[in-house]
Motif scaffolding. Structure first.
Motif, PDB file in Angstrom:
ATOM      1  N   ASP A 177     -10.378  10.811  -8.028  1.00 50.26           N
ATOM      2  CA  ASP A 177      -9.273  10.666  -8.752  1.00 50.26           C
ATOM      3  C   ASP A 177      -9.125  10.863 -10.041  1.00 50.26           C
ATOM      4  O   ASP A 177      -8.024  11.443 -10.359  1.00 50.26           O
ATOM      5  CB  ASP A 177      -8.556   9.376  -7.983  1.00 50.26           C
ATOM      6  CG  ASP A 177      -8.313   9.370  -6.716  1.00 50.26           C
ATOM      7  OD1 ASP A 177      -8.151  10.537  -6.159  1.00 50.26           O
ATOM      8  OD2 ASP A 177      -8.090   8.328  -6.213  1.00 50.26           O
ATOM      9  N   THR A 200       0.701  -1.173   0.005  1.00 50.72           N
ATOM     10  CA  THR A 200       0.033   0.004  -0.029  1.00 50.72           C
ATOM     11  C   THR A 200       0.954   1.169   0.178  1.00 50.72           C
ATOM     12  O   THR A 200       2.001   1.241   0.609  1.00 50.72           O
ATOM     13  CB  THR A 200      -0.882  -0.045   1.240  1.00 50.72           C
ATOM     14  OG1 THR A 200      -0.138   0.126   2.339  1.00 50.72           O
ATOM     15  CG2 THR A 200      -1.907  -1.226   1.352  1.00 50.72           C
ATOM     16  N   ARG A 242     -14.251   7.024  -4.664  1.00 55.12           N
ATOM     17  CA  ARG A 242     -12.843   7.374  -4.720  1.00 55.12           C
ATOM     18  C   ARG A 242     -12.381   7.478  -6.154  1.00 55.12           C
ATOM     19  O   ARG A 242     -11.614   8.467  -6.368  1.00 55.12           O
ATOM     20  CB  ARG A 242     -12.125   6.214  -3.993  1.00 55.12           C
ATOM     21  CG  ARG A 242     -12.369   5.980  -2.656  1.00 55.12           C
ATOM     22  CD  ARG A 242     -11.698   6.864  -1.908  1.00 55.12           C
ATOM     23  NE  ARG A 242     -10.184   6.910  -2.129  1.00 55.12           N
ATOM     24  CZ  ARG A 242      -9.379   5.784  -1.406  1.00 55.12           C
ATOM     25  NH1 ARG A 242     -10.057   4.994  -0.483  1.00 55.12           N
ATOM     26  NH2 ARG A 242      -8.143   5.484  -1.704  1.00 55.12           N
ATOM     27  N   ARG A 243     -12.962   6.799  -7.216  1.00 48.93           N
ATOM     28  CA  ARG A 243     -12.381   6.859  -8.580  1.00 48.93           C
ATOM     29  C   ARG A 243     -12.908   7.989  -9.081  1.00 48.93           C
ATOM     30  O   ARG A 243     -12.430   8.785 -10.097  1.00 48.93           O
ATOM     31  CB  ARG A 243     -12.589   5.396  -9.244  1.00 48.93           C
ATOM     32  CG  ARG A 243     -14.200   5.461  -9.507  1.00 48.93           C
ATOM     33  CD  ARG A 243     -14.437   3.887 -10.171  1.00 48.93           C
ATOM     34  NE  ARG A 243     -13.837   3.746 -11.362  1.00 48.93           N
ATOM     35  CZ  ARG A 243     -14.429   3.807 -12.347  1.00 48.93           C
ATOM     36  NH1 ARG A 243     -15.772   4.564 -12.689  1.00 48.93           N
ATOM     37  NH2 ARG A 243     -13.833   3.664 -13.738  1.00 48.93           N
ATOM     38  N   TYR A 272      -3.579   3.623  -1.108  1.00 44.74           N
ATOM     39  CA  TYR A 272      -3.846   2.843  -2.271  1.00 44.74           C
ATOM     40  C   TYR A 272      -3.320   1.538  -2.211  1.00 44.74           C
ATOM     41  O   TYR A 272      -2.154   1.420  -1.818  1.00 44.74           O
ATOM     42  CB  TYR A 272      -3.069   3.604  -3.594  1.00 44.74           C
ATOM     43  CG  TYR A 272      -3.925   5.108  -3.737  1.00 44.74           C
ATOM     44  CD1 TYR A 272      -5.047   5.147  -4.612  1.00 44.74           C
ATOM     45  CD2 TYR A 272      -3.433   6.079  -3.222  1.00 44.74           C
ATOM     46  CE1 TYR A 272      -5.615   6.304  -4.703  1.00 44.74           C
ATOM     47  CE2 TYR A 272      -4.022   7.475  -3.436  1.00 44.74           C
ATOM     48  CZ  TYR A 272      -5.071   7.381  -4.267  1.00 44.74           C
ATOM     49  OH  TYR A 272      -5.822   8.675  -4.559  1.00 44.74           O
ATOM     50  N   VAL A 316      -3.492  -0.205  -9.843  1.00 45.04           N
ATOM     51  CA  VAL A 316      -3.490   0.751  -8.876  1.00 45.04           C
ATOM     52  C   VAL A 316      -4.926   0.751  -8.354  1.00 45.04           C
ATOM     53  O   VAL A 316      -5.985   1.002  -9.239  1.00 45.04           O
ATOM     54  CB  VAL A 316      -3.347   2.099  -9.717  1.00 45.04           C
ATOM     55  CG1 VAL A 316      -3.356   3.385  -8.649  1.00 45.04           C
ATOM     56  CG2 VAL A 316      -1.636   2.093 -10.493  1.00 45.04           C
ATOM     57  N   TYR A 368      -7.515   0.274  -4.724  1.00 46.22           N
ATOM     58  CA  TYR A 368      -8.203   1.077  -3.338  1.00 46.22           C
ATOM     59  C   TYR A 368      -7.949   0.035  -2.329  1.00 46.22           C
ATOM     60  O   TYR A 368      -8.462  -1.184  -2.581  1.00 46.22           O
ATOM     61  CB  TYR A 368      -9.435   1.469  -3.613  1.00 46.22           C
ATOM     62  CG  TYR A 368      -9.392   2.853  -4.420  1.00 46.22           C
ATOM     63  CD1 TYR A 368      -8.753   4.208  -3.991  1.00 46.22           C
ATOM     64  CD2 TYR A 368      -9.611   2.651  -5.685  1.00 46.22           C
ATOM     65  CE1 TYR A 368      -8.825   5.212  -5.237  1.00 46.22           C
ATOM     66  CE2 TYR A 368      -9.590   3.641  -6.862  1.00 46.22           C
ATOM     67  CZ  TYR A 368      -9.395   4.992  -6.323  1.00 46.22           C
ATOM     68  OH  TYR A 368      -9.113   5.939  -7.403  1.00 46.22           O
TER      69      TYR A 368
END
Length: 300
Positions: free
Chosen positions: A107, A29, A103-104, A39, A91, A93
């Motif tokens: 980001d 992580t 989250r995506r 991540y 990549v 979570y």
């Protein structure tokens, strides 16, 4: 291409874990000071020794969900005798089994354009793409190169949907950050098509001021399925006429048009478009996985 950032590198990582679920895959992580989030990084190493220059690397967004698919495609092609020494980095979570919608969304989406997007409803956090790109360049790439033999001249980025949007955003902002960019069904409706409309006007040429000294031009693959539905932003943005809104909302060929624009305004780049007949927004990833690997293989 690996960019050092002392502030990011001071962040501790958790120890590598031996408990992995995918063969020949290492898991750890990373905490980012840029995004404030942790991540899950999964690194799948090929069954062959690294080349003298190191493994080429494919960074796969939505790693929790997409890395197993990409590994299956790589292993299938390898069994057919095709040489695919690409190391893959998922990549993902730490708090998600597959996709992490909120989250995506944060980001992978470029900053909101307030003047044009103010009228659209959005229940998820958004606009964190620049911070996430900083994390990849300043934190993730150095962490991977410290652990594995990496060819920094062959690093590719691949994403689907919002991940495809981020991939194209990364290409526009830092065209020398990766050697290859693969965007599958990119969400080009975001910001009411701003990334599409202004791409050639604002795109920086690799090697220009602010970029690296490399002379290698990026290779770009953009793809979508023929049966993808129309994605209409919720609510008409301020500053957009009703006629323009209706016309843009009906168009499903934004990916096609972006590829054409890249071919026109960056003729030195290897930019191509692939249409997968009969595939929708979800199913398109099956054929796209194999085509993406074939695309990468052509650049070796």
């Amino acid at each position: 291409m690996n960019t050092a950032a002392s502030a990011e590198q001071k962040v501790d990582t958790t120890p590598d874990s031996d408990a992995v679920t995918l063969a020949n895959t290492h898991e750890f992580t990373l905490l980012s000071t840029k995004t404030g989030h942790e991540y899950l990084i999964q690194v799948a190493v090929p069954d062959v020794p690294p080349p003298a220059e190191g493994y080429p690397v494919l960074y796969v967004l939505d790693g929790n969900s997409r890395l197993p698919l990409m590994l299956a495609a790589r292993d299938t092609l390898t069994r057919r005798g095709e040489s695919l020494p690409w190391m893959m980095v998922g990549v993902g979570y730490t708090d998600a089994e597959r996709l992490a919608p909120k989250r995506r969304a944060l980001d992978y989406t470029p900053p909101l354009l307030d003047a044009r997007y103010a009228g659209q409803k959005n229940s998820r956090p958004a606009g964190g793409a620049e911070a996430f790109l900083d994390f990849i360049e300043q934190r993730l790439k150095p962490a991977v190169s410290e652990r594995f033999a990496v060819n920094s001249a062959r690093e590719a980025l691949m994403g689907h949907s919002f991940g495809g949007l981020f991939t194209l955003y990364a290409l526009r902002q830092r065209p020398d950050g990766f050697s290859d960019y693969i965007a599958v069904s990119p969400s080009l409706w975001w910001n009411f098509g701003d990334l599409l409309d202004g791409y050639c006007r604002t795109l920086k040429q690799a090697g220009e001021e602010g970029g690296s000294s490399t002379t290698t031009l990026p290779r770009v693959m953009i793809a979508r399925g023929s049966e993808e539905g129309v994605r209409i932003p919720e609510g008409q943005p301020q500053g957009i006429s009703t006629a323009d809104y209706a016309r843009e909302s009906r168009q499903t060929d934004k990916a096609d048009r972006l590829a054409e624009r890249l071919q026109r305004c960056r003729p030195g780049w290897d930019a191509r478009f692939t249409l997968f007949d009969g595939e929708n927004h979800g199913s398109v990833m099956w054929p796209a996985a194999r085509s993406a690997l074939a695309f990468l293989g052509e650049g070796e």
